[in-house]
Enzyme design. Structure first.
Site, PDB file in Angstrom:
ATOM      1  N   TRP A 181       0.867  -1.194   0.000  1.00  0.00           N
ATOM      2  CA  TRP A 181       0.000   0.000   0.000  1.00  0.00           C
ATOM      3  C   TRP A 181       0.892   1.228   0.000  1.00  0.00           C
ATOM      4  O   TRP A 181       2.083   1.129   0.304  1.00  0.00           O
ATOM      5  CB  TRP A 181      -0.902  -0.004   1.250  1.00  0.00           C
ATOM      6  CG  TRP A 181      -2.052   0.966   1.179  1.00  0.00           C
ATOM      7  CD1 TRP A 181      -2.200   2.126   1.898  1.00  0.00           C
ATOM      8  CD2 TRP A 181      -3.204   0.867   0.337  1.00  0.00           C
ATOM      9  NE1 TRP A 181      -3.383   2.740   1.552  1.00  0.00           N
ATOM     10  CE2 TRP A 181      -4.014   1.997   0.589  1.00  0.00           C
ATOM     11  CE3 TRP A 181      -3.634  -0.058  -0.632  1.00  0.00           C
ATOM     12  CZ2 TRP A 181      -5.223   2.236  -0.073  1.00  0.00           C
ATOM     13  CZ3 TRP A 181      -4.843   0.170  -1.281  1.00  0.00           C
ATOM     14  CH2 TRP A 181      -5.620   1.306  -1.003  1.00  0.00           C
ATOM     15  N   ASP A 199       0.043  12.215   0.438  1.00  0.00           N
ATOM     16  CA  ASP A 199      -0.980  13.176   0.869  1.00  0.00           C
ATOM     17  C   ASP A 199      -2.262  12.468   1.306  1.00  0.00           C
ATOM     18  O   ASP A 199      -2.310  11.236   1.386  1.00  0.00           O
ATOM     19  CB  ASP A 199      -1.252  14.202  -0.240  1.00  0.00           C
ATOM     20  CG  ASP A 199      -1.830  13.580  -1.513  1.00  0.00           C
ATOM     21  OD1 ASP A 199      -2.249  12.399  -1.487  1.00  0.00           O
ATOM     22  OD2 ASP A 199      -1.869  14.270  -2.541  1.00  0.00           O
ATOM     23  N   GLU A 257      -3.193   9.682  -0.804  1.00  0.00           N
ATOM     24  CA  GLU A 257      -2.209   8.606  -0.935  1.00  0.00           C
ATOM     25  C   GLU A 257      -1.426   8.740  -2.229  1.00  0.00           C
ATOM     26  O   GLU A 257      -1.157   7.753  -2.918  1.00  0.00           O
ATOM     27  CB  GLU A 257      -2.903   7.230  -0.818  1.00  0.00           C
ATOM     28  CG  GLU A 257      -4.139   7.350   0.070  1.00  0.00           C
ATOM     29  CD  GLU A 257      -4.433   6.168   0.944  1.00  0.00           C
ATOM     30  OE1 GLU A 257      -4.985   5.223   0.419  1.00  0.00           O
ATOM     31  OE2 GLU A 257      -4.115   6.222   2.148  1.00  0.00           O
ATOM     32  N   GLU A 284     -18.343   7.035  -1.421  1.00  0.00           N
ATOM     33  CA  GLU A 284     -17.153   7.889  -1.348  1.00  0.00           C
ATOM     34  C   GLU A 284     -17.289   9.049  -2.321  1.00  0.00           C
ATOM     35  O   GLU A 284     -17.033  10.202  -1.995  1.00  0.00           O
ATOM     36  CB  GLU A 284     -15.930   7.041  -1.711  1.00  0.00           C
ATOM     37  CG  GLU A 284     -14.637   7.806  -1.861  1.00  0.00           C
ATOM     38  CD  GLU A 284     -13.544   6.917  -2.437  1.00  0.00           C
ATOM     39  OE1 GLU A 284     -13.580   6.624  -3.658  1.00  0.00           O
ATOM     40  OE2 GLU A 284     -12.661   6.487  -1.668  1.00  0.00           O
TER      41      GLU A 284
HETATM   42  C1  BGC Z   1      -8.470   7.953   0.038  1.00  0.00           C
HETATM   43  C2  BGC Z   1      -7.976   8.193   1.444  1.00  0.00           C
HETATM   44  C3  BGC Z   1      -8.818   7.433   2.449  1.00  0.00           C
HETATM   45  C4  BGC Z   1      -8.967   5.967   2.046  1.00  0.00           C
HETATM   46  C5  BGC Z   1      -9.941   5.217   2.944  1.00  0.00           C
HETATM   47  C6  BGC Z   1      -8.544   6.467  -0.210  1.00  0.00           C
HETATM   48  O1  BGC Z   1      -8.994   6.282  -1.502  1.00  0.00           O
HETATM   49  O2  BGC Z   1      -7.587   8.549  -0.892  1.00  0.00           O
HETATM   50  O3  BGC Z   1      -8.025   9.548   1.756  1.00  0.00           O
HETATM   51  O4  BGC Z   1      -8.216   7.519   3.691  1.00  0.00           O
HETATM   52  O5  BGC Z   1      -9.419   5.882   0.737  1.00  0.00           O
HETATM   53  O6  BGC Z   1     -11.178   5.858   2.984  1.00  0.00           O
END
Ligand code: BGC
Length: 376
Positions: free
Chosen positions: A117, A167, A170, A326
C-alpha cells in the site's frame, strides 16, 4: 436561513442513520473500518478514524469515540519501540525508507495489513490527537487512559513532521503537503496544552506547531494562497482543513479566503467538490466528504446559506437505503478512467464511513441533527 421542515427532517433521519452505519462498522477493538464492502478499505485509517470519532463525539456517542481513541492508543503504544528506534536513527543521520515508518492503515486488531500500500502518511498521527483533545474538552472527559499512546504519536510527529509523505489521497510521496502539515499542527497544538504531558513534551510540541504554522503561512504568502504542497501552486480541496478544523489559519485569514476562492473556482461544480484537477481515480468524481467539509468551513466562516446548500447536496446523494458513497460520477473529470477502476476494485466504496461522518458533523453544526443527550 430557514430550512424547509421536510428537508430538515430528512437530514435528521440521514444523520441518525449515519450514526447507525458507523456503529455497525466499528470493530469490538474500537477500530472503524473505512468501508465494509470495498476489499482494500476493510482496514482502519487514522485519518478517516479521527474524523469519524470526532463526528461520533459531537453526536454524543461518547463510548464509540473513546473506544476508537483507546484503540489508537494501544496501537501506538505497541510501536513505542519502533518510534524510538526511528528517532535514534534520524538523530544518527541515517536514511529511513518510507516503508520503515509507521503505516497508514491497520487491521482492526491494530496489526500491519501485510499487503502492499502507499503506506507512509503522517497526517493521521496528528489528526487523532486533535480529535481526542476536542473530545476530552467537549465532554469534560479525562485524557489519561489514552495519554501513553498519544504521547508516542506526539513524539513521532514532533520528530518527523517535515518528512515528505503521501498526501490525504495517498499520492505525491515526495512533497510536504499543506493539509498534512495542518493536521500535525492541530495535533501538536493540542498536546502543547495537556497537563498530563511533561513540560519538555509540551514545549517541543508547541515549538514544532509554531514552526509548522510559520512554514505553511510563509509558503502561502509566496503563492498568494495555501498551495497543495510547499513550493507548489496546485489547488486541492483538502486545503480546507488548514482552517476547518485544524485552525492553522483562521477561516477569515486573507490567505485562507484566497484559498477558498481558488477551491471554489477550480473544484466546486453545482455544489459537488472534486479532490483536485487531474484526478483520475474512479474517473475523478465529486467526493461527498469534501462537499460536507466545504459546508462545515462555510459554517465556520459565517456563510450558513452556503453551508446548508452543501448539506443538501450531500443529502441528495444518499442511496435509497441511506448509505453514502465515497464519490459520485455525475460530473467526472476523467470519464474515460472510470471503467478501469471498476474492473480493478469493483463499484465505488459504499458506504464510506468518512462520508457519513462528515455529513453528520455538518448536520450537527447547522443544528439540523442533535447530539444524543438532547435527542428526545
Ligand atoms: C483515500 C484516502 C482514504 C482511504 C480510505 C482512499 O482512496 O484517498 O483519503 O483515507 O481511501 O477511505
Amino acid at each position: 436561513m430557514s430550512i424547509p421542515t421536510r428537508a430538515a427532517g430528512r437530514v435528521a433521519c440521514l444523520a441518525a442513520h449515519s450514526v447507525e452505519i458507523i456503529r455497525a462498522n466499528q470493530a469490538s477493538s474500537g477500530a472503524y473500518v473505512a468501508s465494509p464492502n470495498f476489499p482494500v478499505y476493510r482496514y482502519s485509517w487514522l485519518r478517516d478514524g479521527a474524523f469519524i470519532a470526532d463526528a461520533m463525539s459531537r453526536a454524543g456517542e461518547i463510548e464509540s469515540a473513546e473506544a476508537f481513541f483507546a484503540w489508537c492508543s494501544r496501537t501506538l503504544l505497541a510501536r513505542a519501540g519502533t518510534v524510538d528506534a526511528l528517532i535514534a536513527r534520524r538523530r544518527a543521520g541515517s536514511t529511513i525508507r518510507h516503508d520503515e515508518f509507521l503505516p497508514t492503515r491497520y487491521t482492526v486488531e491494530g496489526e500491519e495489513t501485510g499487503e502492499p500500500w502507499t503506506d507512509f502518511q503522517l497526517d493521521g498521527y496528528g489528526a487523532w490527537l486533535w480529535a481526542l483533545d476536542a473530545h476530552a474538552r467537549r465532554h469534560a472527559r479525562p485524557l489519561d487512559p489514552c495519554l501513553p499512546g498519544a504521547l508516542v504519536s506526539a513524539r513521532y510527529i514532533t520528530a518527523f513532521w517535515d518528512e515528505p509523505s503521501f498526501d490525504w489521497w495517498e499520492e505525491r510521496p515526495d512533497e510536504r503537503h499543506s493539509s498534512t502539515l495542518a493536521a500535525l499542527h492541530g495535533g501538536l497544538t493540542a498536546v502543547a496544552g495537556w497537563a498530563g504531558a511533561t513540560e519538555q513534551v509540551r514545549r517541543d510540541a508547541a515549538g514544532v506547531a509554531g514552526v509548522i504554522r510559520a512554514t505553511v503561512a510563509a509558503d502561502a504568502a509566496r503563492n498568494g494562497c495555501v498551495a497543495k504542497w510547499l513550493g507548489g501552486s496546485a489547488v486541492d480541496a483538502s486545503l480546507l482543513a488548514v482552517a476547518t478544523p485544524f485552525r492553522l489559519l483562521e477561516p477569515d485569514d486573507p490567505l485562507m479566503a484566497a484559498t477558498l476562492r481558488s477551491i471554489e473556482a477550480d473544484l466546486v461544480r453545482g455544489g459537488g467538490v472534486h479532490r483536485y484537477l487531474g484526478d483520475t481515480y474512479y474517473g475523478g468524481g465529486q467526493w461527498l466528504l469534501l462537499a460536507a467539509l466545504l459546508g462545515w468551513h462555510y459554517a465556520e466562516a459565517g456563510r450558513p446559506d452556503d453551508a446548508w446548500r452543501e448539506l443538501a447536496w450531500v443529502a441528495d446523494r444518499a442511496l435509497p437505503d441511506g448509505e453514502f458513497p465515497e464519490q459520485v460520477t455525475e460530473d467526472l473529470l476523467a470519464p474515460g478512467r472510470l471503467a478501469e477502476w471498476e474492473e480493478r476494485w469493483g463499484p465505488i466504496a459504499t458506504p464510506l464511513l468518512w462520508s457519513h461522518a462528515m455529513f453528520l458533523t455538518l448536520a450537527l453544526q447547522l443544528g439540523v441533527a442533535r447530539p444524543r443527550a438532547t435527542r428526545g
